[in-house]
Scaffold this motif. Structure first.
Motif: not given
Length: 376
Positions: A133-143
């Motif tokens: 978990d600590a190694a992964v950051t995920s982003v999306d523009v949609d809340p």
């Protein structure tokens, strides 16, 4: 059939025996991330709601993309009478393509990853299962997508960092990630991605409007160098809001009937550009933003092109007769296409796939192969 059996079968189909991603595919419950989705039904979108595991699992664990959002309506928030219009704006990408993008990134155990385009959260889950978990950051523009992905990741026992953000905007975490993998496409690589990438780190993305996969590694001077891979992939363009800007869909319909300002003939037959991947990719680099339609009626084939700037073209091939081309607007789109087809005949191939890539620290993307050059 249990979901564990379905997931193991999927892992066998989409990974090789020694793949570091095989266990993740076999252990992640993909059905959790796609409880419902949209299907194209007689020219319109309809909601697919599995009513039993017997209907749910075969579809959820098939190696295909499942469209979860059309226009601004997510399948989770829809009812059986809803039939949204517009383009797909989010999906659960087919698992083999998710794995392929991660393989292009050459991810090693211990790497930190920025996953651009959370979507359903399934790809994020694969990465978090393998890397932690600590190694992964995920982003999306949609809340909503971010909130739903967090919940579904937690159901799978995973808690990577998932944030709402426009990943193409400036990124504050300078030098934080070893790898960046985008499952949305961009016209040029955002400068923020380079700043977020560590020196020696590697990014993988696709060029919007094409099937071109771009890989590059960051140099000490802040630029990145790499190549356009020979492999192919297609992803939705990165969004900056709830939906995409207005496109040329209406003009595409109008162009089926109106007479052109210029009416000429072409030495080449009408072609289904959208399904001619190399030709479509070169056109996407040369004149981005063109929409396509195609009809094959036996002896008569019609190809239509339209652009938001008001340019349009309609080419009709009938039997062995010369192709008749109607064009209008500020640019002659079919002429651009014919120039690319002439280049292909003269040189034996189109140059984009396999090209060298240089990305400047400001994000300008330069492609080169032989004498051919392109700047995005």
């Amino acid at each position: 059939m249990t979901w564990e059996t379905a997931a193991a079968d999927l892992a066998t189909r989409v990974t090789h025996r020694s793949s570091p991603w095989r266990e993740a595919v076999a252990r992640i419950p993909r059905h959790v991330f796609v409880p419902t989705w949209w299907v194209a039904d007689s020219g319109r979108w309809s909601l697919y709601e599995p009513v039993s595991e017997a209907r749910w699992y075969p579809a959820a664990y098939a190696d295909r993309s499942l469209v979860t959002r059309v226009g601004d309506l997510h399948a989770d928030q829809a009812g059986p009478d809803d039939h949204p219009s517009g383009k797909p704006t989010s999906s659960a990408t087919l698992p083999s393509l998710v794995v392929s993008m991660f393989e292009h990134a050459r991810i090693d155990d211990g790497d930190t990853l920025l996953d651009v385009g959370t979507g359903s959260g399934y790809g994020t889950a694969l990465a978090a299962y393998r890397l932690g978990d600590a190694a992964v950051t995920s982003v999306d523009v949609d809340p909503y997508l971010v909130e739903a992905a967090r919940d579904r990741l937690a159901m799978a026992g995973l808690r990577p960092r998932v944030e709402t953000a426009d990943a193409t905007a400036p990124w504050r975490a300078e030098g934080r990630f070893d790898r960046i993998v985008a499952t949305v496409s961009v016209r040029t690589v955002p400068a923020g991605w380079l700043s977020a990438l560590r020196t020696g780190g590697r990014l993988v993305t696709t060029i919007a409007g094409t099937s071109l996969i771009l890989t590059a590694e960051k140099r000490a001077d802040g630029a990145a160098v790499g190549r356009v891979e020979w492999d192919r992939a297609g992803f939705m363009p990165a969004r900056h809001g709830a939906n995409y800007p207005a496109d040329a869909s209406r003009l595409l319909v109008t162009a089926q009937e109106i007479d052109g300002e210029d009416v000429t003939t072409s030495p080449y037959p009408a072609v289904d550009v959208a399904n001619a991947w190399d030709l479509d990719s070169m056109l996407g680099l040369t004149a981005p933003g063109i929409e396509h339609a195609y009809r094959d009626e036996g002896d008569r084939r019609t190809a239509i092109m339209a652009h938001p700037d008001g340019s349009w073209a309609r080419a009709v091939s009938t039997g062995e007769e010369a192709t008749v081309v109607h064009q209008g607007g500020p640019r002659r789109l079919w002429d651009i296409l014919d120039e690319l087809r002439s280049y292909w005949l003269r040189h034996g191939e189109l140059p984009a796939r396999g090209a060298r890539v240089l990305i400047t620290p400001e994000g300008e993307t330069r492609l080169a192969r032989g004498k051919w050059r392109a700047v995005l």
